[in-house]
Structure formats: C-alpha cells, structure tokens
Design an enzyme around this catalytic site. Structure first.
Site, PDB file in Angstrom:
ATOM      1  N   CYS A   2       0.827  -1.213   0.000  1.00 28.78           N
ATOM      2  CA  CYS A   2       0.000   0.000   0.000  1.00 28.78           C
ATOM      3  C   CYS A   2       0.864   1.267   0.000  1.00 28.78           C
ATOM      4  CB  CYS A   2      -0.874   0.039   1.234  1.00 28.78           C
ATOM      5  SG  CYS A   2      -1.876  -1.433   1.399  1.00 28.78           S
ATOM      6  N   LYS A 586       6.670  -3.765  -4.673  1.00 26.78           N
ATOM      7  CA  LYS A 586       8.078  -3.339  -4.619  1.00 26.78           C
ATOM      8  C   LYS A 586       8.628  -3.414  -3.195  1.00 26.78           C
ATOM      9  CE  LYS A 586      11.878  -1.759  -6.251  1.00 26.78           C
ATOM     10  NZ  LYS A 586      12.691  -2.735  -6.990  1.00 26.78           N
TER      11      LYS A 586
END
Ligand code: M6R
Length: 591
Positions: A2, A586
């Site tokens: 998030c 990521k």
C-alpha cells in the site's frame, strides 16, 4: 504494498494526491482512492483499478486544502471498491488510509460491533478508524485517541487520518510501516516514501515507530507516548529520488542501463583521494568479529550469498539466512557475530522483524540499503547507502549490482586492496559493452519465451547468480525456473530435463569450466536446448553469449546483466507488464 499520501496547506491538492499516488504505484496496488474535507464534510472517492481510473472519476477541481490518498495492495479482503481506502468510520466523523497489517483486528472488530459499530469492508483498516472514533466519542480528543490506539493495536500501521470537524489538521501515526513527512513553508505533506514529495520539498521528517501527531498548513506537531517531542529534520537528494523514465519504455530497462553509473557512483562515495572511506568503527567491528551472518529476502538474499563469499576471503565464518526463516528459527552463532542485512527498500517487514529481535539482544547490525531514512537504516548500528537512485521496477536489478559493489569495496577496504577500483572500472566498461550487445540476448529470449520451464546452471559464484537469474525470470515472465548448482543436476533435477526445457549455463570460473561443460553434455543428451554464457577466456565455439573476463569475485556483476536483460526481453516478448508483475509489490511491508 500500500501507498499513502496526504497534504495540508496552500497547494493543488488534486494534483498532489493523484500524482503522488502515481509516484507510489511502483510499490504495487489493486485499488486507489482519495478523501478530502469540504465544508466540514469528508468526501471519499475510491475504486478498484488504477490511479488513472480514479483520476477520471473525481472532480476536475477540488476546492479543499486537506486530503489523503491511498493505493491498496489487498491483504484482508479481495480488491473491490468497498475494500479500497480511504475508509470512513461508522459515524463518518473520520476517514483513514492505512499501510500495514493489524494482527488483532478481529477482536477489535468484535468489541466494536458489541458497542453498536457497523463495518462495511472486510479490511483490518476499518477496525482502526472505528477504534479511533470509539475513543473520540468518549474523550473528544483526537490526539488522545491516537495515543490509545497505539496501546491497543497489534501489528503494523502507518496511517493518515482526516477528522471532519478539524479541517485544519492532518493527523498521522507511524508504527512498523513506512511514513515520511515533507515540510514546506505554507504546506506540509506526508507519504509512504519520498518519491511523491521530492519535487516539492527537500526537507523531511523521518518518523520513528510510535510517533504520531498532526500537520497544519505551516507547522508539524509530533508526539510519542502522550508527550510532545522535538522534531529532527533531514534533507534528501532529489536526483536520487525522482521517478522519471528519461525516454526509456520501461523502468526496468532504464535501471539495467544505469548499472555502470551506479557502480561508479558507489566507488566515488567510498573511495576518493586514493583512500577508502568507510566508518572506521565499522572496519574495526569487521576486524574483531569472527562470524558474519547475513539476513535478507529475495534479490537481497541472493546478493548476500555473494557478499558472504567476500567475507570468507577475510577468513570469517559466514552464514546466510532468508529473513522470514530466521525470524522463526533464529540461529545465534556466538558473541563475536556481525549481522549484515541487505535491503533495497529498508522497509521489508520480514527483515525488520529480524532486526528487532537482534536489536533487543544488542547485537551489532550493519544495514546496507538504498533508502536513506528507512526504518532499517535508522535502526542499524552501522549503515552503508547504495546510492543507486530510486529503483521503480518491481524486479530489482541495479540494487543487486549496487549491493555486490558496496560489499566488494568494503571487504577490499578491510584488506586495503585498492586493485578493486581498477577491477570495478573494467567491469563498468564491460557492462557498457553488453548494453550494445543486447540484441543477441533478445534473440535468446525469443527462443525460450514459450517454454514452461527454464533451468539456470552454474557453480560457485555462477550458481549464486543463477538463483538471481531464475528469480528475475519467474517474477516478470511467469515462466517456472530454477537455479541449480551444476553438480546437483544428477542428484534430482535432471529428471525434469527434456527437449522442452531450455538450460542456460554460466561459465565464469576456470576451475569448474570442465565440469560445467560435462553438465552441458548431460542435459543436451536428454534433448535440452542449451545456451552457454561464458567468459571470454573460457569460451567454446557455439556459446550463446560471451562476456569479458573479470576477476571471479566480480563475475556476478557481468553475468547478471545478461540475466536481467533476458528476463526483461522474455517479459516484453510475452506482452506482460514488465515493471509491475502480477501479485508482487516493490516494498514488501507486511510479513
Ligand atoms: O527491499 P528489499 O531488498 O528488502 O526487498 C527484498 C525482496 O522483496 C526483493 O528483492 C524482491 O525479491 C524483488 N522483487 C526481486 O526482484
């Protein structure tokens, strides 16, 4: 994982929130949303899908100076509009965006339901905003409520919070998930990392766990354990943090072709005026330890395997662990152990958990990271920055090369061997040659792109690099692949070899070159199509790709360029999303 943005003050709120979410999109997400206060009412827009989709559905002009935004990577509940953030509290007094995982959210939800609260989503985050509202309805004080949630919640939570009747304050809390504040004269910002803010300010506050507070247009107020605390500001280097394709079609390609520059930049930071420049206390700690334990995840784990070999050359005992394994099955190998933790993001939850365990014991930890101000960097005993610049593609490339380079320099500094500088300069030249030969790698990619499985073989450094080559391929091409030590082939994996399985073989070290050629015969006689990637002095006719000779300890820096391009081209040829592969994020900020 998030991403959070938030802003308060004199600025174009719509532009900051939307562009900020775009700057964070490399972290991975499946839905996006924003909230802002207008005439003492919280307006929320949130949808499954892209930030561009959100952008097309919000008003063209937003006449508000306080807002929050979020990209969600689903953990609790499927990706849909309802589970997307921001979440409103039951009485709609508050809106929240959250990054992290609340471990005890079910208990909290049950308790709040008994108090008459209703929930709309399946998320753990809605429990936070309702808990804040529950406390607020009792004490009429948002700061006190934030303090209380800190006592009650278990897990990780970086949050930004709007309160409908306080449009002058943007509230936040940071616990075990990343959150930074960007400071300016007449506005203040917050975000999960510096990328959304760096175009607007260079001045930052790197929040510590347990810190919370609020931002007004012109000020920042920080608290911990119910008390105000002094603020420490830091500056960040814009050129290393700007997210820009610079004319490249994909970030991954751009990042591969920056590797020579990154290696040079690292050399310039740690070696100048004919001397190595590492913290003398770190060198002392290395000299004094007799064991070095690496702990990391994914690509950083693979770089650690190479790093461990470097420390073996210093006659240290070494071990390398995957963080999520070590966290549950820790091994302590004596008092004179130096722990080294590699992490591109510096925010990987599995690694942070291990760090916390080690810190409690007072163990010395060297963190090697690309992210200044990250949780890992700030909590380390010693830290080394990678200076690789923002890495956007989910598939890590230049950070891997940067880790290997930094560790090579560090170990050679311990030996006071400045030959490493010439070696690295030559590696940079050889890497640039590969940039110009990438068309050959594209041809290989075309030959393997439809295979269900691919094997990578190597021994020694080549084996460890094979693991990285395999991870890269599977991440972005969705082809099953394995990195196998040449000698292990006949102990099992060879059962899988047939004419449909391409085998990519790395040969860099003359002491195993013959054995590797033997392995090639073994797989070819089972029908496999082989692609041999050799160093010039070891090449045979018919080898698929040849790179320059380099001292063996630096060979992963060259062969990995081949591997990165190969994964890139296979993904491209298959028409996949190179920079944002499915299911991956990521920065993996949840365990
Ligand atoms: O930020 P970190 O280096 O701690 O991340 C560790 C892994 O999540 C990361 O390397 C991951 O494996 C990459 N996607 C690999 O390309």
């Amino acid at each position: 994982m998030c991403g959070i943005v938030g802003c308060k003050g004199n600025m174009d709120l719509r532009k900051y929130l939307i562009n900020g979410l775009k700057d964070l999109d490399y972290r991975g997400y499946d839905s996006a949303g924003i909230a802002f206060i207008l005439k003492e009412k919280i307006n929320v827009y949130k949808f499954k899908g892209t930030v561009e989709n959100l952008e097309s559905k919000i008003p063209n002009h937003i006449d508000s100076d306080i807002g929050i935004g979020h990209t969600r990577w689903a953990t609790h509940g499927v990706p849909n509009d309802t589970n997307a953030h921001p979440h409103l509290s039951f009485h709609q007094h508050f809106a929240i965006v959250h990054n992290g995982v609340i471990e005890n959210y079910k208990d909290i939800k049950d308790e709040l339901i008994q108090q008459g609260f209703e929930f709309k989503s399946e998320t753990d985050s809605e429990a936070i905003v309702n808990l804040i509202e529950y406390y607020y309805l009792q004490n009429n004080d948002v700061l006190k409520s934030l303090f209380l949630i800190g006592q009650k919640l278990k897990g990780s939570f970086a949050i930004a919070l709007l309160h409908e009747s306080e449009p002058d304050k943007l509230y936040f809390y940071k616990q075990a998930s990343p959150l930074l504040i960007g400071v300016s004269n007449d506005f203040n910002l917050l975000a999960s990392d510096a990328a959304p803010m760096i175009k607007l300010t260079k001045k930052f506050i790197d929040l510590e766990d347990g810190q919370y507070g609020y931002l007004t247009s012109t000020n920042q107020f920080l608290f911990c354990n119910g008390r105000p605390i002094d603020i420490v500001y830091s500056n960040k280097e814009p050129e290393l943090l700007v997210k820009d394709l610079n004319g490249y079609p994909h970030f991954m390609l751009k990042e591969i072709e920056e590797i020579d520059i990154v290696i040079k930049r690292i050399m310039n930071h740690y070696f100048y005026e004919d001397k190595f420049h590492f913290d003398s206390k770190l060198i002392e700690a290395i000299n004094e330890c007799d064991h070095v334990t690496f702990i990391a995840c994914g690509t950083s784990y693979h770089a650690s395997l190479i790093g461990a070999r470097y420390f073996e050359s210093l006659e240290k005992n070494t071990s390398v662990f995957i963080a999520s394994e070590w966290a549950y099955y820790p091994k302590f190998l004596g008092n004179k152990t130096l722990y080294i933790m590699l992490s591109q993001s510096g925010e990987t939850a599995d690694s942070i958990r291990c760090m916390q365990m080690l810190s409690k014991l007072g163990a010395p930890i060297l963190v090697v990271t690309n992210t200044k101000g990250s949780t890992m960097e700030r909590n380390a005993t010693y830290s080394l920055l990678l200076y690789a610049g923002l890495e956007v593609a989910v598939a890590s490339t230049k950070a891997y090369s940067a880790m290997i380079t930094t560790l090579a320099l560090l170990c050679e500094a311990c030996k006071n061997n400045i030959d490493v500088i010439d070696d690295l300069n030559n590696v940079c030249k050889s890497i640039r040659k590969i940039y110009f030969q990438k068309e050959q790698i594209l041809q290989i990619a075309r030959q393997i792109k439809n295979s269900p499985d691919v094997f990578f073989l190597g021994r020694g450094y080549d084996y460890e690099m094979s693991l990285e080559a395999s991870l890269k391929l599977k991440e972005i091409s969705y082809i099953h692949s394995e990195g196998v030590p040449g000698g292990e082939l006949k102990h099992g994996p060879i059962a899988l070899i047939d004419k449909n399985v391409p085998v990519i073989v790395f040969i860099s070290d003359k002491i195993v070159a013959l054995s590797m050629r033997g392995n090639i015969k073994e797989v070819e006689s089972r029908g496999a199509k082989t692609f041999i990637i050799s160093s010039r002095s070891l090449k045979h006719e018919g080898d698929a790709f040849v790179v320059d000779d380099t001292p063996i300890y630096l060979s992963p820096l060259l062969k990995s360029i081949f591997a990165f391009y190969l994964a890139y081209f296979v993904s491209l040829e298959k028409g996949l999303n190179v920079d944002k592969p499915r299911n991956l994020a990521k920065a993996v900020t949840v365990e």
